[in-house]
Design an enzyme around this catalytic site. Structure first.
Site, PDB file in Angstrom:
ATOM      1  NE  ARG A 117      39.129  42.556  40.437  1.00 58.82           N
ATOM      2  CZ  ARG A 117      37.939  41.907  39.775  1.00 58.82           C
ATOM      3  NH1 ARG A 117      37.028  42.515  39.207  1.00 58.82           N
ATOM      4  NH2 ARG A 117      38.187  40.591  39.861  1.00 58.82           N
TER       5      ARG A 117
ATOM      6  CB  SER B 104      38.001  38.712  47.441  1.00 62.08           C
ATOM      7  OG  SER B 104      38.926  39.274  46.346  1.00 62.08           O
TER       8      SER B 104
ATOM      9  CD  GLU C 197      42.878  37.807  48.454  1.00 60.85           C
ATOM     10  OE1 GLU C 197      41.570  38.062  48.387  1.00 60.85           O
ATOM     11  OE2 GLU C 197      43.447  37.354  49.088  1.00 60.85           O
ATOM     12  CG  ASN C 198      37.946  41.499  44.054  1.00 60.92           C
ATOM     13  OD1 ASN C 198      36.977  40.928  44.645  1.00 60.92           O
ATOM     14  ND2 ASN C 198      38.668  40.793  43.191  1.00 60.92           N
TER      15      ASN C 198
ATOM     16  CB  SER D 166      39.101  33.262  44.449  1.00 59.55           C
ATOM     17  OG  SER D 166      39.258  32.794  43.236  1.00 59.55           O
TER      18      SER D 166
ATOM     19  NE  ARG E 135      41.188  31.711  40.170  1.00 65.99           N
ATOM     20  CZ  ARG E 135      41.429  31.730  38.855  1.00 65.99           C
ATOM     21  NH1 ARG E 135      42.228  30.800  38.414  1.00 65.99           N
ATOM     22  NH2 ARG E 135      41.337  32.833  38.059  1.00 65.99           N
TER      23      ARG E 135
ATOM     24  CG  ASP F 172      34.826  35.276  38.655  1.00 67.47           C
ATOM     25  OD1 ASP F 172      34.991  36.510  38.513  1.00 67.47           O
ATOM     26  OD2 ASP F 172      35.556  34.517  38.218  1.00 67.47           O
TER      27      ASP F 172
ATOM     28  CD  GLU G 240      28.753  17.476  48.091  1.00 68.51           C
ATOM     29  OE1 GLU G 240      29.228  17.252  46.928  1.00 68.51           O
ATOM     30  OE2 GLU G 240      28.943  16.726  49.102  1.00 68.51           O
TER      31      GLU G 240
ATOM     32  CG  HIS H 118      31.477  45.342  38.222  1.00 68.67           C
ATOM     33  ND1 HIS H 118      31.980  44.075  38.595  1.00 68.67           N
ATOM     34  CD2 HIS H 118      32.612  46.083  38.075  1.00 68.67           C
ATOM     35  CE1 HIS H 118      33.269  43.941  38.460  1.00 68.67           C
ATOM     36  NE2 HIS H 118      33.647  45.000  38.141  1.00 68.67           N
TER      37      HIS H 118
HETATM   38  C1  IPE Z   1      36.597  35.958  43.050  1.00 69.11           C
HETATM   39  O1  IPE Z   1      36.776  36.521  42.009  1.00 69.11           O
HETATM   40  C2  IPE Z   1      36.012  37.044  44.117  1.00 69.11           C
HETATM   41  C3  IPE Z   1      34.644  37.473  43.863  1.00 69.11           C
HETATM   42  C4  IPE Z   1      33.793  37.080  43.127  1.00 69.11           C
HETATM   43  C5  IPE Z   1      34.313  38.523  44.770  1.00 69.11           C
HETATM   44  P1  IPE Z   1      38.046  36.960  41.194  1.00 69.11           P
HETATM   45  O2  IPE Z   1      37.665  37.418  39.976  1.00 69.11           O
HETATM   46  O3  IPE Z   1      38.447  38.059  42.126  1.00 69.11           O
HETATM   47  O4  IPE Z   1      38.921  35.593  41.265  1.00 69.11           O
HETATM   48  P2  IPE Z   1      40.406  35.301  40.622  1.00 69.11           P
HETATM   49  O5  IPE Z   1      41.095  36.598  40.654  1.00 69.11           O
HETATM   50  O6  IPE Z   1      39.798  34.919  39.264  1.00 69.11           O
HETATM   51  O7  IPE Z   1      40.745  34.171  41.316  1.00 69.11           O
HETATM   52  C1  IPE Z   2      33.314  39.476  39.588  1.00 69.39           C
HETATM   53  O1  IPE Z   2      33.419  39.688  38.397  1.00 69.39           O
HETATM   54  C2  IPE Z   2      33.015  40.538  40.411  1.00 69.39           C
HETATM   55  C3  IPE Z   2      33.945  41.019  41.255  1.00 69.39           C
HETATM   56  C4  IPE Z   2      35.020  40.275  41.427  1.00 69.39           C
HETATM   57  C5  IPE Z   2      33.837  42.388  41.962  1.00 69.39           C
HETATM   58  P1  IPE Z   2      35.001  39.966  37.746  1.00 69.39           P
HETATM   59  O2  IPE Z   2      35.202  41.495  37.924  1.00 69.39           O
HETATM   60  O3  IPE Z   2      36.049  39.079  38.334  1.00 69.39           O
HETATM   61  O4  IPE Z   2      34.894  39.673  36.470  1.00 69.39           O
HETATM   62  P2  IPE Z   2      35.776  38.734  35.460  1.00 69.39           P
HETATM   63  O5  IPE Z   2      36.258  37.549  36.162  1.00 69.39           O
HETATM   64  O6  IPE Z   2      37.080  39.573  35.174  1.00 69.39           O
HETATM   65  O7  IPE Z   2      35.353  38.247  34.288  1.00 69.39           O
HETATM   66 MG    MG Z   3      36.902  37.387  38.133  1.00 68.63          MG
END
Ligand code: IPE
Ligand code: IPE
Ligand code: MG
Length: 234
Positions: free
Chosen positions: A66, A60, A62-63, A184, A182, A15, A195, A32
């Site tokens: 986006r 995820s 949930e992604n 997620s 968390r 993340d 752990e 990315h």
């Molecule tokens: C968790 O990151 C999912 C991945 C790293 C693939 P997110 O950025 O989606 O999580 P939240 O929304 O902060 O919980």
């Molecule tokens: C994790 O980074 C990658 C994916 C979840 C695909 P994020 O895209 O969630 O980056 P932040 O959390 O917004 O910085």
């Molecule tokens: Mg994130």
């Protein structure tokens, strides 16, 4: 005290890509792309450290929420990374597995995944599991559906045998970069006694020292699994 055996299975929630890009005045895709370089470094480091299974949470369920442009960019990135990195993975003896709900993926991406898995199936140095379109709740539900459809009784063992990760031991160590404490909706069942190591480091900055620090921290833990410390057992 402490653990003498290194973890066999390390899982990582990668993340912080978006914030890493924003901090540089760039758009999220830039983060990315930098995240892919971090994947390469961490896979190499994990292999050098003798980890048997490395699971990376890349996308995820949930992604999917986006913006469509970011989702499309991430899917295209996955496609090109699969193609570009495959020779190196194979040369390094790494077996690739991709887990998750892939019905929303393009046919091309699904084919590419299947080919990459087939191509590396005989490798034994390390297994790299990439969780894409993955959700911990989805995993439990799909496992329960399989057990139910087969007419078997629902039990912990029967469910575990149908989880997407059934082939591997549960991760002993989870690392999450990006500063959030968390899960997620990552591996909800499998993380029951894992752990958990949380760090502020943003994923594109991840390198071998992160893995070494997390492993050192893990070695200092005492895992009790609900019991009492060994010395206090009598
Ligand atoms: C968790 O990151 C999912 C991945 C790293 C693939 P997110 O950025 O989606 O999580 P939240 O929304 O902060 O919980
Ligand atoms: C994790 O980074 C990658 C994916 C979840 C695909 P994020 O895209 O969630 O980056 P932040 O959390 O917004 O910085
Ligand atoms: Mg994130």
């Amino acid at each position: 005290m402490g653990i003498s055996e290194p973890p066999r299975h390390v899982a990582i929630i990668m993340d912080g890509n978006g914030r890493w890009a924003q901090a540089r005045g760039q758009l999220r895709p830039f983060g990315h792309q930098a995240g892919v370089k971090a994947v390469r470094r961490i896979v190499g480091a994990a292999r050098d450290l003798g980890i048997e299974v490395l699971t990376l949470f890349a996308f995820s369920q949930e992604n999917w929420k986006r913006p469509p442009l970011e989702v499309r960019m991430l899917m295209e990135l996955l496609l090109t990374v699969l193609e570009r990195e495959l020779p190196d993975l194979h040369r390094n003896g790494i077996r690739l597995r991709v887990i998750g709900e892939h019905s929303g993926f393009s046919d091309k991406l699904r084919q590419r995944i299947a080919e990459a898995e087939r191509h590396t199936a005989g490798n034994t140095t390390m297994t790299l599991v990439v969780a894409v379109g993955y959700g911990g709740q989805w995993d439990i539900v799909q496992a329960a559906q399989k057990v139910a459809a087969s007419g078997r009784e629902i039990s912990a063992a029967a469910l575990e045998a149908e989880l997407a990760t059934a082939e591997w031991p549960a991760p002993e160590l989870l690392i999450r970069t990006g500063g959030e404490s968390r899960i997620s909706n990552f591996m909800l069942w499998q993380l029951a006694y894992t752990e958990l190591y949380f760090t502020e480091l943003l994923w594109p900055d991840a390198d071998a020292p992160l893995l070494r620090e997390a492993l050192d921290w893990y070695a200092s833990r005492e895992r009790r699994f609900g019991g009492v410390p060994a010395a206090a057992g009598s």
